[in-house]
Design a protein around this motif. Sequence first.
Motif, short mmCIF file in Angstrom:
data_model
loop_
_atom_site.label_atom_id
_atom_site.label_comp_id
_atom_site.label_asym_id
_atom_site.label_seq_id
_atom_site.Cartn_x
_atom_site.Cartn_y
_atom_site.Cartn_z
N GLU A 458 110.06 23.34 28.93
CA GLU A 458 110.17 23.11 27.49
C GLU A 458 109.37 21.88 27.08
N GLN A 459 109.51 20.83 27.86
CA GLN A 459 108.73 19.62 27.57
C GLN A 459 107.24 19.91 27.62
N GLU A 462 106.10 21.83 24.56
CA GLU A 462 106.15 21.04 23.35
C GLU A 462 105.04 19.98 23.34
N VAL A 463 104.76 19.38 24.51
CA VAL A 463 103.66 18.41 24.60
C VAL A 463 102.34 19.14 24.37
N GLU A 487 107.61 11.93 18.23
CA GLU A 487 107.83 13.19 18.94
C GLU A 487 107.87 12.99 20.45
N LEU A 488 106.97 12.17 20.97
CA LEU A 488 106.94 11.95 22.42
C LEU A 488 108.20 11.24 22.89
N LEU A 491 110.90 13.79 23.05
CA LEU A 491 110.74 14.68 24.21
C LEU A 491 111.19 13.99 25.50
N ARG A 492 110.98 12.69 25.59
CA ARG A 492 111.41 11.98 26.80
C ARG A 492 112.92 11.98 26.95
N ILE A 494 114.84 14.54 26.27
CA ILE A 494 115.33 15.87 26.61
C ILE A 494 115.61 15.93 28.11
N ARG A 509 117.07 24.29 23.29
CA ARG A 509 116.85 23.44 22.15
C ARG A 509 118.06 23.34 21.25
N TYR A 527 107.98 26.33 17.04
CA TYR A 527 107.35 26.84 18.25
C TYR A 527 107.19 28.36 18.14
#
Length: 529
Positions: A458-459, A462-463, A487-488, A491-492, A494, A509, A527
Amino acid sequence: MAGQSPDSIVFFGCKTDCNNQTLRGKCTGFDCCQTTVPSSGIQRLNVTLESTTNNMNTCKHAFVAETQWLESNKTDPSNDVQYLNYVPVALAWTSIINLTFTEAHINECEDERQKYPRYQCPPDLECENTKGSYRCNKRKSPLKIAILGVLIGLIVVLICSSCLYLVIKQRKLIKLKQRLFEQNGGLILQQKLNKEGNSVETTKIFTMEELKKATNNYDETLIIGEGGFGMVYKGFLSDNRIVAIKKSKIAEKSQIEQFINEIIVLSQINHRNVVKILGCCLETPIPLLVYEFIPNGTLFEYIHHESIASTISWETRLKIAAETAEALSYLHSAASPPIIHRDIKSSNILLDNNYTAKVSDFGASKLVPLDHTQIATLVQGTLGYLDPEYMQTSQLTEKSDVYSFGVVLVELLTGEKAVSFDRPERERSIASYFLSSFKDNRLFEVLEKHIASEGNVEQLKEVANLASRCLRLKGEDRPTMREVTSELEGLRNIKNNSCVDGDVNDNVRDNVTLNLTMGDEISLIEYPS
């Protein structure tokens, strides 16, 4: 012998018997005799030799000598006296205070030679007076003396000329350094540093000699980086600090005021993800910049060097991406005036021992006036990272940095270089190839193998989606660096969730919890299914 004093004449002498035999031994009355000259009041001395046998044909000698010397040195005066060059004689005089004895010194070359011709040197030799005697030396040729004089004169002239040349050269060098210092804005910089006060107290104006010594005259073995804008050397300052010294190849002479402003602005930046500038040198034709030294090399080396690429985990890569984005966001939004880096690439992102990202190399950077959103300028940057819109319009904006950062994200995902002519033509630009693969749902075909296997799917998706938005052709369609940073960081947070055969678990999610505080930005990302 008769000695004359002011009041009387004193007679004294001795007698010896001769039988025409040579006797050896001290002067005891056979073959020679000796007597002592009275020391009281004698001012003049006459010596007379008389024979009682009327036989004066044999050699006879009389001389006055110092008693102690005669007793200790001459055991056979009758045989050796004719070979003597000199004998020491002590003259005595009295005064009211005390009685002093001294040894008389005579210049035989000037005086004795006139009285006794046997002291004269041969015509080809010249007399040199010595203590109590003389010596005959070879005469110096007038021509040789003249030549020697000329040589000495030439040497003196040469030495004086060399000293004068060095003095003139040193003065010219000082004037040149002063002219370059002023030409490069040194006076303006000094004024601004003094005006800013403590905010830039760590910024120093280095001399040319300091940096030459720090780099061992720019020894090639100390080169730690090389690019289109110059060379970077590892240097050792006199206070034992290790620094990075950038020696630029290109200088915009018409932008001195802007260059000085840039140094002032960078000197005030105290961000953990921006390399700290320590000072500069303005005594060279092109100014030198001095930065803090980051020991662990560049991101480029870590993701493109086969032997160490696999050691950078996906979690570390995501951390580096977030820290780099944070630094750019700070430059764009928090710095005053804002700064556009203009040359973001993996080789300009340094890593310390903890893999903390440090954005470096501001040689192409531009300061953005507060009332402008873009700057018209000549296109500069690195092939593969350049914003296509900037290349077409020459209008530089902060979104140009966003595009370059998108290429760095793709490098972190794929492990491929931005441009490589070793790849097929359609894959030479990794940004273009990545976009087409992502659009065709072939993302995991271009991801680096160990990243695809160890990373959270997922990460990764998304990245990848974020990178694709950073690489959009129109700058206005790209996110800002502040949005990218947000956003980054999200994500970290998650959790690393498992997945099967690379398929995304869409329900993950739904269970993500974000801890927000007032003022945080929330970015909603759509997404594809």
